[in-house]
Scaffold this motif. Sequence first.
Motif, mmCIF file in Angstrom:
data_model
loop_
_atom_site.group_PDB
_atom_site.id
_atom_site.type_symbol
_atom_site.label_atom_id
_atom_site.label_comp_id
_atom_site.label_asym_id
_atom_site.label_seq_id
_atom_site.Cartn_x
_atom_site.Cartn_y
_atom_site.Cartn_z
ATOM 1 N N LYS A 73 40.518 57.640 16.898
ATOM 2 C CA LYS A 73 40.361 59.095 16.915
ATOM 3 C C LYS A 73 39.057 59.535 16.250
ATOM 4 N N GLU A 74 38.682 58.866 15.183
ATOM 5 C CA GLU A 74 37.457 59.216 14.451
ATOM 6 C C GLU A 74 36.198 58.697 15.140
ATOM 7 N N ASN A 75 36.343 57.583 15.854
ATOM 8 C CA ASN A 75 35.198 56.977 16.526
ATOM 9 C C ASN A 75 35.654 56.449 17.888
ATOM 10 N N PRO A 76 35.597 57.289 18.931
ATOM 11 C CA PRO A 76 36.097 56.903 20.249
ATOM 12 C C PRO A 76 35.408 55.688 20.867
ATOM 13 N N ALA A 77 34.297 55.258 20.315
ATOM 14 C CA ALA A 77 33.614 54.070 20.826
ATOM 15 C C ALA A 77 34.264 52.780 20.320
ATOM 16 N N HIS A 78 35.227 52.890 19.418
ATOM 17 C CA HIS A 78 36.008 51.743 18.955
ATOM 18 C C HIS A 78 37.325 51.739 19.716
ATOM 19 N N ILE A 79 37.485 50.740 20.567
ATOM 20 C CA ILE A 79 38.631 50.620 21.451
ATOM 21 C C ILE A 79 39.483 49.432 21.011
ATOM 22 N N THR A 80 40.797 49.612 21.063
ATOM 23 C CA THR A 80 41.720 48.513 20.818
ATOM 24 C C THR A 80 42.577 48.343 22.063
ATOM 25 N N VAL A 81 42.676 47.108 22.535
ATOM 26 C CA VAL A 81 43.517 46.797 23.688
ATOM 27 C C VAL A 81 44.612 45.857 23.208
ATOM 28 N N PHE A 82 45.845 46.256 23.462
ATOM 29 C CA PHE A 82 47.023 45.470 23.100
ATOM 30 C C PHE A 82 47.594 44.908 24.385
ATOM 31 N N GLU A 83 47.751 43.573 24.462
ATOM 32 C CA GLU A 83 48.133 42.903 25.703
ATOM 33 C C GLU A 83 49.372 42.043 25.490
ATOM 34 N N ILE A 84 50.327 42.162 26.394
ATOM 35 C CA ILE A 84 51.502 41.294 26.357
ATOM 36 C C ILE A 84 51.679 40.668 27.739
ATOM 37 N N TYR A 85 51.724 39.337 27.750
ATOM 38 C CA TYR A 85 51.912 38.562 28.974
ATOM 39 C C TYR A 85 53.195 37.750 28.841
ATOM 40 N N THR A 86 53.771 37.330 29.962
ATOM 41 C CA THR A 86 55.002 36.542 29.899
ATOM 42 C C THR A 86 54.791 35.238 29.132
ATOM 43 N N ASP A 87 53.598 34.669 29.263
ATOM 44 C CA ASP A 87 53.262 33.440 28.552
ATOM 45 C C ASP A 87 51.751 33.226 28.654
ATOM 46 N N VAL A 88 51.255 32.172 28.046
ATOM 47 C CA VAL A 88 49.814 31.920 28.034
ATOM 48 C C VAL A 88 49.275 31.669 29.443
ATOM 49 N N GLU A 89 50.087 31.071 30.308
ATOM 50 C CA GLU A 89 49.633 30.829 31.684
ATOM 51 C C GLU A 89 49.406 32.141 32.429
ATOM 52 N N ALA A 90 50.233 33.129 32.179
ATOM 53 C CA ALA A 90 50.042 34.445 32.811
ATOM 54 C C ALA A 90 48.728 35.067 32.330
#
Length: 129
Positions: A73-90
Amino acid sequence: MEFRQLLVLSAVMLTMTGGPSYGQGGKEPYVRVAEIEIDPVQLEAYQAAVKEQIEAALRIEPGVLALYSVADKENPAHITVFEIYTDVEAYKTHLETAHFKKYKTATQDIVKSLKLRETVPILLGVKRR
């Protein structure tokens, strides 16, 4: 955004979408967090590219359980992506898709830094309505 806040956000978002059940089939989900700093001048272009990539991954890839992209919110150029996959192969399959490669090409001159965090899921819970 603090990592704990991001986990709470992901649980809320999974609740809203009726999210997946975990622990089925004996596989452990593969969870990653990407911390991305982008060129602030190109914020709109980055947002368009990441939205297109996430929408395609969720629509096409059965191994993608959740993808969230949030801006500080303070610095919109800092992005966080949270990722969930079924497993490492996915996750590995995801990296080879056309939509992910398109995203990487489109953002190669926009991303100033990328830090990938490996995580160990403790509990990924979803409240069913």
